[in-house]
Write an enzyme that holds these catalytic residues in place. Structure first.
Site, mmCIF file in Angstrom:
data_model
loop_
_atom_site.group_PDB
_atom_site.id
_atom_site.type_symbol
_atom_site.label_atom_id
_atom_site.label_comp_id
_atom_site.label_asym_id
_atom_site.label_seq_id
_atom_site.Cartn_x
_atom_site.Cartn_y
_atom_site.Cartn_z
ATOM 1 N N LYS A 80 0.866 -1.180 0.000
ATOM 2 C CA LYS A 80 0.000 0.000 0.000
ATOM 3 C C LYS A 80 0.898 1.223 0.000
ATOM 4 C CE LYS A 80 -4.419 1.176 0.470
ATOM 5 N NZ LYS A 80 -5.616 0.528 -0.106
ATOM 6 N N GLY A 179 -25.796 2.249 2.718
ATOM 7 C CA GLY A 179 -24.795 2.813 1.805
ATOM 8 C C GLY A 179 -25.178 2.458 0.387
ATOM 9 N N GLY A 181 -23.972 3.795 -2.597
ATOM 10 C CA GLY A 181 -23.047 4.381 -3.556
ATOM 11 C C GLY A 181 -22.785 3.436 -4.722
ATOM 12 N N VAL A 183 -21.249 0.680 -5.114
ATOM 13 C CA VAL A 183 -21.499 -0.755 -4.908
ATOM 14 C C VAL A 183 -22.941 -0.993 -4.462
ATOM 15 C CG1 VAL A 183 -20.810 -2.818 -3.631
ATOM 16 C CG2 VAL A 183 -19.069 -1.176 -4.337
HETATM 17 P P1 NAI Z 1 -19.238 5.222 -2.475
HETATM 18 O O1 NAI Z 1 -18.447 6.347 -1.913
HETATM 19 O O2 NAI Z 1 -19.588 5.225 -3.923
HETATM 20 O O3 NAI Z 1 -20.624 5.079 -1.673
HETATM 21 C C1 NAI Z 1 -20.703 5.115 -0.291
HETATM 22 C C2 NAI Z 1 -22.143 5.480 0.063
HETATM 23 O O4 NAI Z 1 -22.286 5.397 1.476
HETATM 24 C C3 NAI Z 1 -22.538 6.901 -0.343
HETATM 25 O O5 NAI Z 1 -23.797 6.898 -0.978
HETATM 26 C C4 NAI Z 1 -22.574 7.652 1.007
HETATM 27 O O6 NAI Z 1 -23.527 8.700 1.005
HETATM 28 C C5 NAI Z 1 -22.966 6.545 1.950
HETATM 29 N N1 NAI Z 1 -22.561 6.743 3.339
HETATM 30 C C6 NAI Z 1 -21.439 7.319 3.821
HETATM 31 N N2 NAI Z 1 -21.424 7.282 5.160
HETATM 32 C C7 NAI Z 1 -22.550 6.636 5.541
HETATM 33 C C8 NAI Z 1 -23.097 6.275 6.777
HETATM 34 N N3 NAI Z 1 -22.469 6.550 7.921
HETATM 35 N N4 NAI Z 1 -24.291 5.640 6.788
HETATM 36 C C9 NAI Z 1 -24.937 5.355 5.642
HETATM 37 N N5 NAI Z 1 -24.460 5.675 4.419
HETATM 38 C C10 NAI Z 1 -23.292 6.321 4.377
HETATM 39 O O7 NAI Z 1 -18.442 3.900 -2.077
HETATM 40 P P2 NAI Z 1 -18.489 2.472 -2.782
HETATM 41 O O8 NAI Z 1 -17.491 2.422 -3.871
HETATM 42 O O9 NAI Z 1 -19.896 2.109 -3.046
HETATM 43 O O10 NAI Z 1 -17.904 1.554 -1.619
HETATM 44 C C11 NAI Z 1 -18.691 1.218 -0.491
HETATM 45 C C12 NAI Z 1 -17.814 0.547 0.547
HETATM 46 O O11 NAI Z 1 -17.222 -0.616 -0.022
HETATM 47 C C13 NAI Z 1 -16.654 1.380 1.059
HETATM 48 O O12 NAI Z 1 -16.395 1.046 2.403
HETATM 49 C C14 NAI Z 1 -15.486 0.929 0.214
HETATM 50 O O13 NAI Z 1 -14.254 1.114 0.871
HETATM 51 C C15 NAI Z 1 -15.806 -0.542 0.058
HETATM 52 N N6 NAI Z 1 -15.214 -1.140 -1.116
HETATM 53 C C16 NAI Z 1 -15.500 -0.655 -2.366
HETATM 54 C C17 NAI Z 1 -14.921 -1.217 -3.488
HETATM 55 C C18 NAI Z 1 -15.256 -0.720 -4.871
HETATM 56 O O14 NAI Z 1 -14.889 -1.405 -5.846
HETATM 57 N N7 NAI Z 1 -15.926 0.421 -5.034
HETATM 58 C C19 NAI Z 1 -13.984 -2.334 -3.368
HETATM 59 C C20 NAI Z 1 -13.806 -2.845 -2.016
HETATM 60 C C21 NAI Z 1 -14.385 -2.228 -0.949
#
Ligand code: NAI
Length: 359
Positions: A80, A179, A181, A183
């Site tokens: 990392k 969440g 977002g 995913v």
């Molecule tokens: P993203 O940033 O696109 O979406 C995150 C969502 O969670 C947003 O809609 C945000 O408003 C919401 N959010 C933030 N804090 C919150 C809370 N306290 N309570 C409820 N909702 C909340 O992130 P993404 O890409 O969807 O990733 C989601 C999770 O999965 C993250 O923890 C990320 O590290 C993990 N992850 C994502 C990968 C990827 O390929 N995108 C790969 C491996 C892990």
């Protein structure tokens, strides 16, 4: 001229600190372990409060990558990097190029990729300083990891359903997604068409309402969605959502979500076990993204279908972890750690072919 200083930390193969006065670069790279292949891990840019905080982060994250890649079976090691600074204010093409030169000094033992605070466009800039970078904005690149992560999480939901209800079908199952977002929204879509009943929550209330309407789902404030009565809870937001306070109030049978570091502390895995909640360990279920990007390094170049097939394997791996947990009488989170450490120690899944960079 970049200035490189080597540090020694027990259990880590290399830890280097790079500085470049001209661009203001200050970065740390940790190569935790390369027993199974070169270390791949994202480059995080973040305004750390101190160098010590950045060091703790890079050491912790690089070790996590070793286990994630080992269990994913992609013939890669764990590493990392972090750049100390505010990505909104401190990032510049010069800084990214200088960072590339620091990566280059490791001669391919570490390969960087996009992470929090960096973008695919940044990877293109870093590439001007090193070839050891993946996830570029080019044809032949693996593209957005989120669809693959979402697919892996979906397969993980099927694995918990199989374990608890003896069916892969999620039809009629009540699933809480916290969440929505990149995913979470893909997962919601897939589950809707499968006939699952959804409970949705996001800090972005407008987004949650919109999606609730789209999928005929119940929408709750995120802290309530987490505790909603459901068959499977899928945390897809931030880390640390599973802690002694929330675990005691959970009303789900299983947890299968994308978020990194879902357990606030290691012992929370035991708390879930005590409550009889089946937990699909985060670093196993959310490996779809890294599996996908790893296919960029194959000799024949990136192939989406092969990446998807490999992501499918998350289902089988999770089944093995549930089995191991039962045999050993430990939490599934502990079983996943045991499996990862065994693979690294015994060199199971060691890369046979050299990595290839296709530009
Ligand atoms: P993203 O940033 O696109 O979406 C995150 C969502 O969670 C947003 O809609 C945000 O408003 C919401 N959010 C933030 N804090 C919150 C809370 N306290 N309570 C409820 N909702 C909340 O992130 P993404 O890409 O969807 O990733 C989601 C999770 O999965 C993250 O923890 C990320 O590290 C993990 N992850 C994502 C990968 C990827 O390929 N995108 C790969 C491996 C892990």
């Amino acid at each position: 001229m970049v200035n490189i200083k080597e540090h020694h930390y027990p259990g880590y193969e290399s830890v280097i600190e790079g500085k470049d006065a001209a661009s203001g670069l200050h970065c740390l790279i940790a190569v935790h372990n390369t027993h199974l292949g070169p270390a791949l891990g994202g480059t995080r840019m973040y305004p750390y409060a101190s160098r010590e905080e950045a060091m703790t982060d890079v050491l912790r994250l690089s070790e996590g990558m070793t286990y994630k890649s080992a269990v994913a079976g992609i013939g890669l090691g764990g590493g990392k990097s972090v750049i100390l600074g505010d990505p909104k204010k401190d990032k510049s093409p010069e800084l990214l190029r200088a960072f590339g030169r620091v990566v280059d000094t490791l001669k391919g033992r570490y390969i960087c990729a996009e992470d929090m605070g960096t973008t695919t466009a940044d990877m293109d800039e870093i590439r001007r300083g090193t070839e050891f970078v993946v996830g570029l904005d080019l044809i032949g690149s693996s593209g957005n990891p989120a669809p693959f992560t979402a697919w892996g999480v979906y397969r993980g939901l099927q694995s918990v359903s199989q374990e608890l209800f003896r069916t892969d079908s999620l039809k009629g199952k009540r699933v809480g997604i916290v969440g929505l977002g990149a995913v979470g929204k893909r997962l919601a879509d897939r589950l809707f068409w499968d006939g699952a009943e959804l409970v949705l929550g996001d800090v972005d209330r407008e987004l949650a309402q919109r999606m609730g309407k789209q999928y005929g789902a119940e929408v709750l404030p995120p802290e309530e969605a987490l505790l909603a009565e459901c068959d499977i809870l899928s945390p897809c937001a931030v880390g640390g959502m599973l802690n002694p306070t929330t675990i005691s109030q959970l009303r789900c049978r299983a947890i299968a979500g994308a978020a990194n570091n879902q357990l606030l502390q290691v012992s929370d895995g035991d708390l879930l076990k005590e409550r009889g909640i089946l937990y699909a360990p985060d670093f196993v279920i959310n490996a779809g993204g890294i599996i996908n990007v790893a296919f960029e390094l194959e000799s024949q170049g990136y192939e989406a279908k092969k990446a998807k097939e490999k992501v499918d394997g998350i289902y089988v791996t999770l089944g093995e972890i549930y089995q191991l947990a039962k045999e050993q009488g430990v939490a599934t989170s502990e079983a996943a750690d045991l499996l990862a450490k065994r693979k690294v120690e015994k060199r199971e899944g060691k890369r046979k072919a050299e990595v290839c960079f296709h530009r």
